[in-house]
Scaffold this motif. Structure first.
Motif, PDB file in Angstrom:
ATOM      1  N   GLY A  31       0.834  -0.805   0.381  1.00 43.03           N
ATOM      2  CA  GLY A  31       0.283  -0.344   0.576  1.00 43.03           C
ATOM      3  C   GLY A  31       0.398   1.406  -0.125  1.00 43.03           C
ATOM      4  O   GLY A  31       0.896   2.057  -0.779  1.00 43.03           O
ATOM      5  N   ALA A  32       1.767   1.535   0.927  1.00 42.63           N
ATOM      6  CA  ALA A  32       2.455   2.423   1.022  1.00 42.63           C
ATOM      7  C   ALA A  32       3.556   2.824  -0.517  1.00 42.63           C
ATOM      8  O   ALA A  32       3.771   3.920  -0.533  1.00 42.63           O
ATOM      9  CB  ALA A  32       3.168   2.590   2.088  1.00 42.63           C
ATOM     10  N   ARG A  33       4.085   1.905  -0.548  1.00 47.48           N
ATOM     11  CA  ARG A  33       4.241   1.723  -2.145  1.00 47.48           C
ATOM     12  C   ARG A  33       3.981   2.598  -3.328  1.00 47.48           C
ATOM     13  O   ARG A  33       4.096   3.574  -3.977  1.00 47.48           O
ATOM     14  CB  ARG A  33       5.500   0.420  -2.361  1.00 47.48           C
ATOM     15  CG  ARG A  33       6.396   0.570  -4.208  1.00 47.48           C
ATOM     16  CD  ARG A  33       6.826  -0.190  -3.942  1.00 47.48           C
ATOM     17  NE  ARG A  33       6.270  -1.464  -4.750  1.00 47.48           N
ATOM     18  CZ  ARG A  33       6.097  -2.529  -4.660  1.00 47.48           C
ATOM     19  NH1 ARG A  33       7.825  -3.283  -4.425  1.00 47.48           N
ATOM     20  NH2 ARG A  33       5.636  -3.564  -5.331  1.00 47.48           N
ATOM     21  N   ALA A  37       3.891   5.994  -5.467  1.00 39.37           N
ATOM     22  CA  ALA A  37       3.120   6.494  -7.007  1.00 39.37           C
ATOM     23  C   ALA A  37       1.982   7.139  -7.642  1.00 39.37           C
ATOM     24  O   ALA A  37       2.267   8.451  -8.039  1.00 39.37           O
ATOM     25  CB  ALA A  37       3.335   5.049  -7.657  1.00 39.37           C
ATOM     26  N   PHE A  38       0.589   6.704  -6.992  1.00 38.73           N
ATOM     27  CA  PHE A  38      -0.512   7.150  -6.908  1.00 38.73           C
ATOM     28  C   PHE A  38       0.039   9.500  -7.075  1.00 38.73           C
ATOM     29  O   PHE A  38       0.116   9.845  -7.312  1.00 38.73           O
ATOM     30  CB  PHE A  38      -1.180   6.437  -6.243  1.00 38.73           C
ATOM     31  CG  PHE A  38      -2.127   7.525  -6.924  1.00 38.73           C
ATOM     32  CD1 PHE A  38      -3.620   6.692  -7.086  1.00 38.73           C
ATOM     33  CD2 PHE A  38      -3.312   8.653  -5.960  1.00 38.73           C
ATOM     34  CE1 PHE A  38      -4.718   7.461  -7.720  1.00 38.73           C
ATOM     35  CE2 PHE A  38      -4.568   9.045  -6.360  1.00 38.73           C
ATOM     36  CZ  PHE A  38      -5.195   8.740  -7.851  1.00 38.73           C
ATOM     37  N   SER A 111       1.279  -2.952 -10.406  1.00 36.72           N
ATOM     38  CA  SER A 111       2.806  -2.143 -10.533  1.00 36.72           C
ATOM     39  C   SER A 111       2.309  -0.864 -10.137  1.00 36.72           C
ATOM     40  O   SER A 111       1.477   0.219 -10.503  1.00 36.72           O
ATOM     41  CB  SER A 111       3.651  -2.250 -11.535  1.00 36.72           C
ATOM     42  OG  SER A 111       2.827  -1.598 -12.786  1.00 36.72           O
ATOM     43  N   PRO A 112       3.732   0.108  -9.390  1.00 38.50           N
ATOM     44  CA  PRO A 112       3.500   1.018  -9.310  1.00 38.50           C
ATOM     45  C   PRO A 112       3.217   2.442 -10.968  1.00 38.50           C
ATOM     46  O   PRO A 112       2.946   3.433 -10.511  1.00 38.50           O
ATOM     47  CB  PRO A 112       5.360   1.568  -8.495  1.00 38.50           C
ATOM     48  CG  PRO A 112       5.157   0.356  -8.101  1.00 38.50           C
ATOM     49  CD  PRO A 112       4.345  -1.092  -9.356  1.00 38.50           C
ATOM     50  N   ILE A 113       3.761   1.612 -12.075  1.00 41.08           N
ATOM     51  CA  ILE A 113       3.555   2.639 -13.255  1.00 41.08           C
ATOM     52  C   ILE A 113       1.372   1.923 -12.865  1.00 41.08           C
ATOM     53  O   ILE A 113       0.897   3.252 -13.497  1.00 41.08           O
ATOM     54  CB  ILE A 113       3.578   1.618 -14.344  1.00 41.08           C
ATOM     55  CG1 ILE A 113       5.053   2.036 -14.348  1.00 41.08           C
ATOM     56  CG2 ILE A 113       3.419   2.115 -15.560  1.00 41.08           C
ATOM     57  CD1 ILE A 113       6.123   1.896 -15.289  1.00 41.08           C
ATOM     58  N   LEU A 118      -3.727   5.597 -12.225  1.00 42.54           N
ATOM     59  CA  LEU A 118      -4.883   5.981 -12.195  1.00 42.54           C
ATOM     60  C   LEU A 118      -5.053   6.920 -11.144  1.00 42.54           C
ATOM     61  O   LEU A 118      -5.843   7.750 -11.342  1.00 42.54           O
ATOM     62  CB  LEU A 118      -4.742   4.870 -10.598  1.00 42.54           C
ATOM     63  CG  LEU A 118      -5.451   3.083 -11.031  1.00 42.54           C
ATOM     64  CD1 LEU A 118      -5.271   2.614  -9.929  1.00 42.54           C
ATOM     65  CD2 LEU A 118      -6.610   2.935 -12.040  1.00 42.54           C
ATOM     66  N   ALA A 119      -3.655   7.871 -10.734  1.00 44.14           N
ATOM     67  CA  ALA A 119      -4.232   9.001 -10.864  1.00 44.14           C
ATOM     68  C   ALA A 119      -3.849  10.076 -11.289  1.00 44.14           C
ATOM     69  O   ALA A 119      -4.802  10.260 -11.608  1.00 44.14           O
ATOM     70  CB  ALA A 119      -2.036   9.350 -10.010  1.00 44.14           C
ATOM     71  N   TRP A 120      -3.547   9.732 -12.827  1.00 42.13           N
ATOM     72  CA  TRP A 120      -3.730  10.787 -14.667  1.00 42.13           C
ATOM     73  C   TRP A 120      -5.383   9.984 -14.450  1.00 42.13           C
ATOM     74  O   TRP A 120      -6.470  11.224 -14.831  1.00 42.13           O
ATOM     75  CB  TRP A 120      -3.066   9.922 -14.960  1.00 42.13           C
ATOM     76  CG  TRP A 120      -1.751  10.607 -15.388  1.00 42.13           C
ATOM     77  CD1 TRP A 120      -0.601  10.448 -14.055  1.00 42.13           C
ATOM     78  CD2 TRP A 120      -1.053  12.223 -15.708  1.00 42.13           C
ATOM     79  NE1 TRP A 120       0.375  11.374 -14.454  1.00 42.13           N
ATOM     80  CE2 TRP A 120       0.224  12.125 -15.621  1.00 42.13           C
ATOM     81  CE3 TRP A 120      -1.369  12.850 -17.096  1.00 42.13           C
ATOM     82  CZ2 TRP A 120       0.847  13.054 -15.691  1.00 42.13           C
ATOM     83  CZ3 TRP A 120      -1.013  13.816 -17.883  1.00 42.13           C
ATOM     84  CH2 TRP A 120       0.420  13.656 -17.060  1.00 42.13           C
ATOM     85  N   ALA A 121      -6.199   9.115 -14.280  1.00 40.40           N
ATOM     86  CA  ALA A 121      -7.744   8.554 -14.604  1.00 40.40           C
ATOM     87  C   ALA A 121      -8.245   9.368 -13.966  1.00 40.40           C
ATOM     88  O   ALA A 121      -9.464   9.790 -14.051  1.00 40.40           O
ATOM     89  CB  ALA A 121      -7.500   6.631 -14.728  1.00 40.40           C
TER      90      ALA A 121
END
Length: 214
Positions: A31-33, A37-38, A111-113, A118-121
């Motif tokens: 979760g933290a990782r 990334a998000f 994955s972190p990618i 998802l942040a952009w979405a």
């Protein structure tokens, strides 16, 4: 400009959709990782948008009552109208059940990618556009406007920063409380989206009309 950025940045950080998605990521196996990334992707998006605006204006606001200045105000007015119409549309439509998103079943293997994507979405692009239009008035020759733009990006990311730090410092209690928060956000998602859209939309309309007639 500063007050407009505070209003828009606050509306962005309070949005229920990205906060719910972020809590789901934080409750995953890594979760933290995933959350980091998000968070970094979310912040990078805001910085990229502001940077593109500054490149467009060369860091100098358009002269007052000039054609570019009027065009900027008209753009903010159009965004405000669009937000009000969007809020009114969601208010009129029948309520829909909000279950967990389909991607949540595969979240532990994400994955972190994927988390960064998802942040952009989940970025509220209407509000981000409002922030970009407001940033056109920034004068980068002054330290105040530099601080205002930096503060806007951080304010729009504040909820994510607080939750990420909470998970890192107190993972056990954070997991229970954040999942309770996600449940509350899910139950009140429509009300929050409608309220934020209407408030920011009406604010932008009032400010734009005042700027046009003054």
């Amino acid at each position: 400009m500063l007050l407009d950025l505070v209003v828009i940045g606050s509306a962005i950080t309070l949005g229920p959709l990205h906060n719910s998605a972020f809590i789901l990521l934080l409750s995953s196996l890594h979760g933290a990782r995933q959350g980091l990334a998000f968070l970094l992707s979310w912040l990078a998006n805001l910085v990229v948008v502001i940077t593109l605006v500054m490149l467009l204006t060369n860091g100098q606001p358009p002269e007052r009552h000039s054609t570019p200045s009027t065009a900027v105000i008209a753009a903010k007015l159009a965004i405000g109208v669009a937000l009000v119409l969007y809020g009114a549309h969601r208010h009129r439509r029948p309520p829909r059940p909000h279950g967990p998103p389909r991607w949540s079943a595969r979240i532990d293997n994400a994955s972190p990618i994927t988390a960064a994507g998802l942040a952009w979405a989940f970025q509220p692009w209407g509000l981000v556009a409002a922030g970009a239009a407001t940033a056109l008035d920034a004068d980068l020759s002054t330290a105040t406007d530099w601080l205002a733009l930096t503060g806007y990006c951080l304010l729009a990311t504040l909820s994510l920063i607080v939750m990420e730090m909470y998970v890192v410092w107190a993972p056990t209690s954070a997991n229970a409380r954040l999942n309770a928060l996600r449940g509350w956000l899910s139950r009140h998602q429509e009300q929050l989206i409608i309220t934020l859209s209407l408030l920011v939309g009406l604010w932008l309309m009032a400010r734009s009309i005042y700027d046009l007639v003054s």
